[in-house]
Design a protein around this motif. Structure first.
Motif, PDB file in Angstrom:
ATOM      1  N   HIS A 108       0.838  -1.196   0.000  1.00  0.00           N
ATOM      2  CA  HIS A 108       0.000   0.000   0.000  1.00  0.00           C
ATOM      3  C   HIS A 108       0.874   1.249   0.000  1.00  0.00           C
ATOM      4  O   HIS A 108       2.027   1.228   0.442  1.00  0.00           O
ATOM      5  CB  HIS A 108      -0.891  -0.029   1.246  1.00  0.00           C
ATOM      6  N   SER A 109       0.314   2.358  -0.457  1.00  0.00           N
ATOM      7  CA  SER A 109       1.054   3.632  -0.427  1.00  0.00           C
ATOM      8  C   SER A 109       1.404   4.051   0.989  1.00  0.00           C
ATOM      9  O   SER A 109       2.335   4.840   1.209  1.00  0.00           O
ATOM     10  CB  SER A 109       0.248   4.735  -1.116  1.00  0.00           C
ATOM     11  N   GLU A 110       0.674   3.506   1.973  1.00  0.00           N
ATOM     12  CA  GLU A 110       0.962   3.801   3.381  1.00  0.00           C
ATOM     13  C   GLU A 110       2.068   2.909   3.948  1.00  0.00           C
ATOM     14  O   GLU A 110       2.302   2.890   5.150  1.00  0.00           O
ATOM     15  CB  GLU A 110      -0.309   3.634   4.215  1.00  0.00           C
ATOM     16  N   LYS A 111       2.757   2.166   3.059  1.00  0.00           N
ATOM     17  CA  LYS A 111       3.909   1.327   3.430  1.00  0.00           C
ATOM     18  C   LYS A 111       3.502   0.176   4.355  1.00  0.00           C
ATOM     19  O   LYS A 111       4.085  -0.059   5.407  1.00  0.00           O
ATOM     20  CB  LYS A 111       5.031   2.161   4.062  1.00  0.00           C
ATOM     21  N   ARG A 112       2.500  -0.545   3.912  1.00  0.00           N
ATOM     22  CA  ARG A 112       2.028  -1.746   4.608  1.00  0.00           C
ATOM     23  C   ARG A 112       1.386  -2.647   3.561  1.00  0.00           C
ATOM     24  O   ARG A 112       1.137  -2.244   2.422  1.00  0.00           O
ATOM     25  CB  ARG A 112       1.004  -1.372   5.682  1.00  0.00           C
ATOM     26  N   TRP A 113       1.113  -3.901   3.968  1.00  0.00           N
ATOM     27  CA  TRP A 113       0.465  -4.837   3.048  1.00  0.00           C
ATOM     28  C   TRP A 113      -1.025  -4.519   2.934  1.00  0.00           C
ATOM     29  O   TRP A 113      -1.663  -4.128   3.907  1.00  0.00           O
ATOM     30  CB  TRP A 113       0.645  -6.278   3.533  1.00  0.00           C
ATOM     31  N   VAL A 114      -1.564  -4.685   1.730  1.00  0.00           N
ATOM     32  CA  VAL A 114      -2.975  -4.385   1.517  1.00  0.00           C
ATOM     33  C   VAL A 114      -3.842  -5.519   2.073  1.00  0.00           C
ATOM     34  O   VAL A 114      -3.435  -6.686   2.091  1.00  0.00           O
ATOM     35  CB  VAL A 114      -3.306  -4.163   0.027  1.00  0.00           C
ATOM     36  N   THR A 115      -5.028  -5.181   2.528  1.00  0.00           N
ATOM     37  CA  THR A 115      -5.963  -6.162   3.072  1.00  0.00           C
ATOM     38  C   THR A 115      -6.892  -6.666   1.972  1.00  0.00           C
ATOM     39  O   THR A 115      -7.057  -6.037   0.918  1.00  0.00           O
ATOM     40  CB  THR A 115      -6.809  -5.540   4.191  1.00  0.00           C
ATOM     41  N   ASP A 116      -7.548  -7.804   2.258  1.00  0.00           N
ATOM     42  CA  ASP A 116      -8.539  -8.323   1.319  1.00  0.00           C
ATOM     43  C   ASP A 116      -9.660  -7.315   1.101  1.00  0.00           C
ATOM     44  O   ASP A 116     -10.128  -7.120  -0.031  1.00  0.00           O
ATOM     45  CB  ASP A 116      -9.130  -9.635   1.838  1.00  0.00           C
ATOM     46  N   ASP A 117     -10.101  -6.677   2.161  1.00  0.00           N
ATOM     47  CA  ASP A 117     -11.186  -5.708   2.025  1.00  0.00           C
ATOM     48  C   ASP A 117     -10.784  -4.557   1.102  1.00  0.00           C
ATOM     49  O   ASP A 117     -11.608  -4.056   0.327  1.00  0.00           O
ATOM     50  CB  ASP A 117     -11.590  -5.157   3.392  1.00  0.00           C
ATOM     51  N   GLU A 118      -9.525  -4.142   1.183  1.00  0.00           N
ATOM     52  CA  GLU A 118      -9.059  -3.060   0.304  1.00  0.00           C
ATOM     53  C   GLU A 118      -9.006  -3.514  -1.147  1.00  0.00           C
ATOM     54  O   GLU A 118      -9.340  -2.743  -2.065  1.00  0.00           O
ATOM     55  CB  GLU A 118      -7.692  -2.572   0.767  1.00  0.00           C
ATOM     56  N   VAL A 119      -8.622  -4.752  -1.381  1.00  0.00           N
ATOM     57  CA  VAL A 119      -8.597  -5.270  -2.752  1.00  0.00           C
ATOM     58  C   VAL A 119     -10.022  -5.384  -3.298  1.00  0.00           C
ATOM     59  O   VAL A 119     -10.288  -5.029  -4.451  1.00  0.00           O
ATOM     60  CB  VAL A 119      -7.878  -6.632  -2.812  1.00  0.00           C
ATOM     61  N   ILE A 120     -10.920  -5.859  -2.469  1.00  0.00           N
ATOM     62  CA  ILE A 120     -12.321  -5.970  -2.895  1.00  0.00           C
ATOM     63  C   ILE A 120     -12.873  -4.600  -3.267  1.00  0.00           C
ATOM     64  O   ILE A 120     -13.507  -4.421  -4.315  1.00  0.00           O
ATOM     65  CB  ILE A 120     -13.160  -6.623  -1.779  1.00  0.00           C
TER      66      ILE A 120
END
Length: 357
Positions: A108-120
């Motif tokens: 993510h642009s916030e320097k963390r791994w993206v969540t499933d909810d964010e991908v959805i």
């Protein structure tokens, strides 16, 4: 049965030789269009134009009688995601593309791994925007992206279906095949234990494999074919360099560890290289798994009137994890794959678009 069109990724349009190896520096757009058209086996050119290239794309389409049906983009989730997606989709539509392939980083642009909810949410937003602009998005199975853990694909697809929105998968199974038998690569995906226990089946010859699951779920809209082999050789002629903006990799923890390492093993020549054209021994039998996946996809399309497969692209490209530094002809490798696909489609009775049609 819907006719299938075959295109060539623009990154694969290099007439490379031992004297002029595959490189990040690419031929002119004019040369790229001309090479793909003159190969005589492609229905379209696959590439997203930059803003200043739109007029050139339109001129070159006409001059080479070569449409642009598809275009791809790389995305980082965050506040710039939707503006970037709109700009890319608009350009893709301007040159005639009907499908937009999306490689969505797992970082993510916030320097963390993206969540499933964010991908959805990202998929639903992409679908809505595509409906507005007249182009279908597709999310790709790809390393470095949210889908490097392939278990997430059905999670996202099922959540999308509950919202009444179909999920379009761009199936590039090279990104799974090369991991077979490689514990380090399986660890990057987070699936080593599940593969060992048989809960995730990468092998396309075995029951309940991922390819069959995704085909049976009706997810495959776009198929990409790059030849690889399980546990193949790394690219000994190219090393990772995050500072190279053309590489298109995220600044995530995995990439930082790879800096200076040889490229990942996500390309194996489809036809035998001449002596000195490639860095490793070549054996034809190693290509059978990727050919099997292609035959499986095409047979599913032939046997299922409701198949959603619309386009195929060949993906022998020039980046570090793929063909950078190789001394064989990249465009010839792509053309050989396209001819293989056409031969298989003929056997199965799958309607084809006329090349350059």
């Amino acid at each position: 049965m819907t006719p299938i069109l075959i295109g060539c990724n623009g990154r694969g349009a290099q007439a490379s030789t031992p004297e002029r190896p595959v490189a990040f520096t690419e031929p002119s757009l004019s040369d790229q269009f001309q090479m793909v058209a003159q190969a005589g086996v492609f229905d379209f050119f696959d590439r997203l134009p930059l803003e200043h290239e739109v007029d050139a794309f339109l001129d070159l389409k006409a001059a080479n009688a070569l449409p642009v049906h598809t275009a791809s983009g790389v995305y980082e989730l965050g506040e710039q995601y939707l503006p970037a997606l709109r700009a890319n989709m608009e350009r893709a539509v301007r040159v005639g593309a009907k499908f937009h392939n999306m490689m969505v980083y797992n970082w993510h642009s916030e320097k963390r791994w993206v969540t499933d909810d964010e991908v959805i949410r990202a998929w639903l937003d992409a679908w809505e925007l595509g409906q507005e602009l007249g182009i279908e998005p597709c999310f790709e199975l790809h390393v470095n992206m949210w889908s490097e853990d392939p278990r997430r694909i059905l999670t996202v697809a099922e959540a999308s279906d509950k919202q009444g929105v179909p999920f379009n998968l761009t199936l590039d199974y090279s990104h799974m095949l090369f991991k077979m038998g490689d514990d380090a690569e399986l660890e990057v995906s987070g699936i080593r234990e599940d593969v060992t226990a048989g809960r995730v089946v990468l092998d396309p010859y075995e029951p309940k494999n991922l390819v069959d699951q995704w085909l049976d779920a009706g997810l495959v809209r776009w198929f990409q074919l790059r030849s690889v082999t399980p546990s193949g050789p790394r690219n000994l002629w190219s090393r990772h360099d995050r500072s190279n903006g053309a590489a298109g990799v995220p600044d995530d923890p995995h990439q930082r560890k790879r800096d200076g390492e040889y490229g990942r093993a996500i390309l194996y020549p489809f036809t035998r290289p001449a002596p000195g054209e490639w860095h490793s021994p070549w054996e034809a039998w190693r290509l059978e798994p990727c050919k099997h996946v292609a035959r499986k996809v095409l047979k599913y399309h032939a046997d299922h009137p409701d198949s959603r497969l619309a386009v195929i692209t060949t993906e022998m490209i020039n980046l570090t994890d793929y063909g950078d530094g190789a001394r064989f002809s990249l465009i010839d490798q792509n053309a050989a794959i396209a001819q293989f696909l056409r031969d298989e489609m003929t056997v199965l009775g799958v309607p084809q678009g006329g090349s350059n049609g």
